[in-house]
Write an enzyme that holds these catalytic residues in place. Structure first.
Site, PDB file in Angstrom:
ATOM      1  CE1 TYR A 154     -35.670  40.604  35.531  1.00 17.62           C
ATOM      2  CE2 TYR A 154     -34.618  40.681  37.459  1.00 17.62           C
ATOM      3  CZ  TYR A 154     -35.612  40.413  36.563  1.00 17.62           C
ATOM      4  OH  TYR A 154     -37.224  40.595  37.732  1.00 17.62           O
ATOM      5  CD  GLN A 194     -30.607  45.765  42.248  1.00 15.26           C
ATOM      6  OE1 GLN A 194     -30.440  45.422  42.903  1.00 15.26           O
ATOM      7  NE2 GLN A 194     -31.253  46.464  41.719  1.00 15.26           N
ATOM      8  CB  ILE A 237     -38.518  47.313  35.679  1.00 10.57           C
ATOM      9  CG1 ILE A 237     -39.156  48.912  35.965  1.00 10.57           C
ATOM     10  CG2 ILE A 237     -39.258  46.180  35.926  1.00 10.57           C
ATOM     11  CD1 ILE A 237     -39.595  49.074  34.493  1.00 10.57           C
ATOM     12  CD  GLU A 238     -35.516  44.978  41.946  1.00 15.49           C
ATOM     13  OE1 GLU A 238     -35.847  44.606  43.037  1.00 15.49           O
ATOM     14  OE2 GLU A 238     -34.152  45.924  42.351  1.00 15.49           O
ATOM     15  CB  ALA A 239     -41.532  42.008  39.595  1.00 14.21           C
TER      16      ALA A 239
END
Length: 282
Positions: free
Chosen positions: A156, A190, A111-113
């Site tokens: 993150y 990442q 999840i990036e948002a």
């Protein structure tokens, strides 16, 4: 480890295609389910433009050939409203039957948002609490050997060394929870599309051996945030890299990847690429 992106322009690669294993991929993270505004998860042909999904039988065929199958949740375009516990619960109630039907071995959190830290490490924000709610909800309904991996962007995670709050370090309390309780299979952070951070707020260029080593060592040593140490040992690290230059910023040539890998003398769990499709399209 590997990502199996479902980007139609890159061409569809069947999950049981023998070339996947021939090129060294032993874990396939199928990305991504579509998530509707109310949290409903979709995993079906046509859920996105021209997208197909492997059938349960094809999944079993790939697994019989040695692949571990993980569903990757999130990505740049598949956001979920983490401010709402009802949305979180709806997602869990709709994704679990899919995971069971399609014989997945685990779930990957990408999840990036919508995830944001509270600023106080010992206090989860609503979005962090709801992400934990999702993970716990899934794990509670799957077998005890069902896997959990995470593929956050650097901000993150190691970005928490710069400051803790908002997106910076927002995954850290979640990583700590599941690393400490033994449920985290590995971390696919990442190593691309952003700065690479060490443990002291130091920053490195993506796509370099120096940046790779700084982040990897930081995670193994342990990142200290407001007096709390978050550690991911080498044998639970599977750094994520672009499969080719078109897949993301910070591409490392095979020779540079080899240098970074050899630096650890086999102590890393593995490597992830984004993605099998990007790799196959080259």
């Amino acid at each position: 480890g590997a990502k199996n992106g479902v980007h139609p322009p890159l061409g569809w690669i069947p999950i049981q295609d023998a070339r996947i294993r021939q090129h060294g991929y032993n874990v396939i993270s199928a990305a991504f389910p579509v998530i509707l505004p109310d949290g409903t998860a979709l995993w079906e042909d046509g859920m996105d433009a021209n997208v197909k999904v492997a059938t349960p039988a094809e999944m079993c065929q790939a697994k019989a050939a040695g692949a571990t199958m993980v569903m990757s949740i999130g990505g740049a375009a598949a956001a979920i409203d983490l401010s709402s516990s009802s949305v979180a619960d709806k997602f869990v109630s709709t994704i679990v039957p899919i995971l069971k039907r399609y014989n997945f071995d685990g779930v990957d959190i990408d999840i990036e948002a919508g995830l944001s830290g509270s600023g106080t490490f010992g206090t989860l924000s609503a979005s962090q609490a709801n992400l934990v709610r999702i993970i716990d909800g899934i794990l509670a309904q799957m077998p005890s050997n069902f896997g959990l991996t995470m593929a956050p962007e650097t901000a993150y995670v190691t970005g928490g060394s710069v400051t803790y709050g908002s997106i910076w370090g927002a995954y850290l309390p979640i990583i700590k929870k599941y690393a400490d309780n033994g449920r985290l299979w590995w971390l696919n952070m990442q190593y691309y599309n952003g700065a690479m951070y060490g443990c002291s707020g130091d920053s490195y260029e993506a796509g370099t051996v120096k940046g790779f080593v700084a982040q990897t060592d930081c995670l193994d040593k342990g990142l200290v945030i407001q007096g709390t140490t978050i550690r991911v040992p080498y044998d639970k690290q599977v750094p994520g890299l672009p499969a080719q230059s078109g897949a993301g910023g910070g591409y490392m040539s095979p020779s540079l990847v080899g240098q970074a890998w050899d630096h650890y003398n086999g102590s890393l769990k593995g490597l992830m690429t984004w993605s099998i499709n990007w790799d196959g399209s080259k």
